[in-house]
Design a protein around this motif. Structure first.
Motif, mmCIF file in Angstrom:
data_model
loop_
_atom_site.group_PDB
_atom_site.id
_atom_site.type_symbol
_atom_site.label_atom_id
_atom_site.label_comp_id
_atom_site.label_asym_id
_atom_site.label_seq_id
_atom_site.Cartn_x
_atom_site.Cartn_y
_atom_site.Cartn_z
ATOM 1 N N GLY A 100 23.072 -21.200 -40.194
ATOM 2 C CA GLY A 100 23.453 -21.793 -38.916
ATOM 3 C C GLY A 100 24.919 -22.111 -38.742
ATOM 4 O O GLY A 100 25.290 -22.756 -37.756
ATOM 5 N N VAL A 101 25.776 -21.649 -39.674
ATOM 6 C CA VAL A 101 27.215 -21.902 -39.530
ATOM 7 C C VAL A 101 27.771 -20.885 -38.535
ATOM 8 O O VAL A 101 28.313 -19.841 -38.899
ATOM 9 C CB VAL A 101 27.941 -21.815 -40.891
ATOM 10 C CG1 VAL A 101 29.431 -22.144 -40.716
ATOM 11 C CG2 VAL A 101 27.315 -22.786 -41.886
ATOM 12 N N SER A 102 27.640 -21.190 -37.271
ATOM 13 C CA SER A 102 27.962 -20.234 -36.210
ATOM 14 C C SER A 102 29.446 -19.888 -36.163
ATOM 15 O O SER A 102 29.822 -18.815 -35.690
ATOM 16 C CB SER A 102 27.515 -20.779 -34.851
ATOM 17 O OG SER A 102 28.114 -22.043 -34.593
ATOM 18 N N GLY A 103 30.291 -20.760 -36.675
ATOM 19 C CA GLY A 103 31.727 -20.507 -36.685
ATOM 20 C C GLY A 103 32.180 -19.601 -37.810
ATOM 21 O O GLY A 103 33.370 -19.260 -37.889
ATOM 22 N N LEU A 104 31.264 -19.198 -38.656
ATOM 23 C CA LEU A 104 31.602 -18.306 -39.767
ATOM 24 C C LEU A 104 31.583 -16.864 -39.267
ATOM 25 O O LEU A 104 30.525 -16.277 -39.062
ATOM 26 C CB LEU A 104 30.595 -18.482 -40.905
ATOM 27 C CG LEU A 104 30.866 -17.669 -42.172
ATOM 28 C CD1 LEU A 104 32.049 -18.250 -42.926
ATOM 29 C CD2 LEU A 104 29.628 -17.644 -43.073
ATOM 30 N N SER A 105 32.768 -16.282 -39.059
ATOM 31 C CA SER A 105 32.852 -14.915 -38.545
ATOM 32 C C SER A 105 33.226 -13.913 -39.635
ATOM 33 O O SER A 105 32.908 -12.728 -39.528
ATOM 34 C CB SER A 105 33.855 -14.834 -37.396
ATOM 35 O OG SER A 105 35.145 -15.224 -37.827
ATOM 36 N N GLU A 106 33.916 -14.368 -40.668
ATOM 37 C CA GLU A 106 34.312 -13.505 -41.770
ATOM 38 C C GLU A 106 33.966 -14.175 -43.094
ATOM 39 O O GLU A 106 34.131 -15.378 -43.244
ATOM 40 C CB GLU A 106 35.813 -13.222 -41.730
ATOM 41 C CG GLU A 106 36.285 -12.469 -40.502
ATOM 42 C CD GLU A 106 37.778 -12.195 -40.530
ATOM 43 O OE1 GLU A 106 38.400 -12.447 -41.585
ATOM 44 O OE2 GLU A 106 38.314 -11.736 -39.520
ATOM 45 N N ILE A 107 33.490 -13.389 -44.027
ATOM 46 C CA ILE A 107 33.205 -13.907 -45.367
ATOM 47 C C ILE A 107 33.375 -12.770 -46.367
ATOM 48 O O ILE A 107 32.945 -11.646 -46.108
ATOM 49 C CB ILE A 107 31.782 -14.512 -45.469
ATOM 50 C CG1 ILE A 107 31.623 -15.336 -46.753
ATOM 51 C CG2 ILE A 107 30.715 -13.460 -45.338
ATOM 52 C CD1 ILE A 107 32.356 -16.636 -46.770
ATOM 53 N N THR A 108 34.046 -13.055 -47.458
ATOM 54 C CA THR A 108 34.202 -12.077 -48.527
ATOM 55 C C THR A 108 33.245 -12.446 -49.652
ATOM 56 O O THR A 108 33.304 -13.560 -50.188
ATOM 57 C CB THR A 108 35.650 -12.057 -49.062
ATOM 58 O OG1 THR A 108 36.535 -11.672 -48.015
ATOM 59 C CG2 THR A 108 35.783 -11.067 -50.218
#
Length: 268
Positions: A124-132
């Motif tokens: 539900g972390v909607s602000g997470l757009s990029e993750i490595t």
């Protein structure tokens, strides 16, 4: 006077056992020392929280404790805590055989030694757009990134299992790339369900099991292998009806290949 709970004005805590069952929606959350457990949904929908500090006394952090807390940017754990530690705005289990990340936020950088991304870690972390996802990760847990804002996922070769609902409801996710040499074996139930923008997923020939409802049939499958290898695979029946492209390392019209040093794919 309530026999079971007390409050300090910001939190409701059980008198017996020190379980925090309800918190308030304030920008800075400092869990009181003495709290031993944070309940599931304790801070549900608290979208004003930007920082969380967890004391040494907490030994149990239940999944979804911070469900819907989309504004969190900072998470720290007291260094004296014997169960958890913090790194790069994430909470990790201490003294376990496989380094496991159990809670992240929109600013988390997954540490390079993480092996397991735990169940509901980024749920539900909607602000997470990029993750490595670093090359140490082997397992992505159930609903680990469900309902986040991730745009694309590049899995390292080390990942062997994607759990149930791991990316379910990621409405902006448009592609999932696994690299040449991927060790991926399992994709769980509903792993990529309700990902409306998902156009393609690269599936390696190492795959042994894909749940029947893992992904919508509108997603194009880029199979890392030949047509004959696909038809002989354990997952051909599950993927029946989907559009499948087969791999070719040399110019072969209609087949796909890796480009941009393996970080993207295209059709010959």
């Amino acid at each position: 006077e309530n026999e079971n709970y007390f409050t300090d004005g910001k939190f409701i805590i059980t008198k017996n056992g020190g379980k925090l069952v309800l918190g308030c929606n304030t920008p800075e959350v400092i869990i009181p020392d003495g709290v031993t457990e944070i309940a599931e949904n304790a801070f549900i929908g608290c979208d004003k929280i930007t920082s969380v500090s967890i004391p040494a006394s907490v030994t149990k952090l239940n999944k979804l404790a911070f469900r819907g807390c989309t504004a969190i940017e900072s998470i720290t754990v007291a260094v004296e805590n014997t169960a958890y530690y913090s790194a790069n705005n994430a909470v990790l289990l201490k003294d376990v055989a496989e380094v496991t990340l159990v809670l992240g936020c929109k600013t988390t950088v997954i540490p390079e030694d993480v092996i397991v991304i735990g169940d509901y870690a980024f749920y539900g972390v909607s602000g997470l757009s990029e993750i490595t996802i670093p090359g140490s990760v082997k397992t992505i847990g159930n609903y680990a990134f469900a309902n986040t804002g991730v745009l694309e996922i590049r899995l390292p070769a080390s990942v062997t299992a994607i759990g149930d609902g791991a990316f379910e409801g990621c409405s902006k996710l448009n592609k999932v790339i696994t690299p040449d040499g991927s060790a991926l074996e399992t994709i769980g139930s509903a792993a990529f369900r309700n990902c409306a923008e998902l156009k393609l997923i690269v599936i390696p020939g190492t795959i042994e099991n894909i749940a029947t409802d893992a992904l919508d049939k509108t997603v194009k499958i880029y199979w890392k292998g030949t047509k004959a290898e696909f038809e002989a695979s354990a997952v051909a029946t599950v993927l029946s009806g989907a559009t499948v492209y087969y791999y070719s390392g040399s110019n072969n019209p209609g087949c796909w290949y890796y480009k941009d040093n393996g970080t993207n794919v295209d059709i010959w």
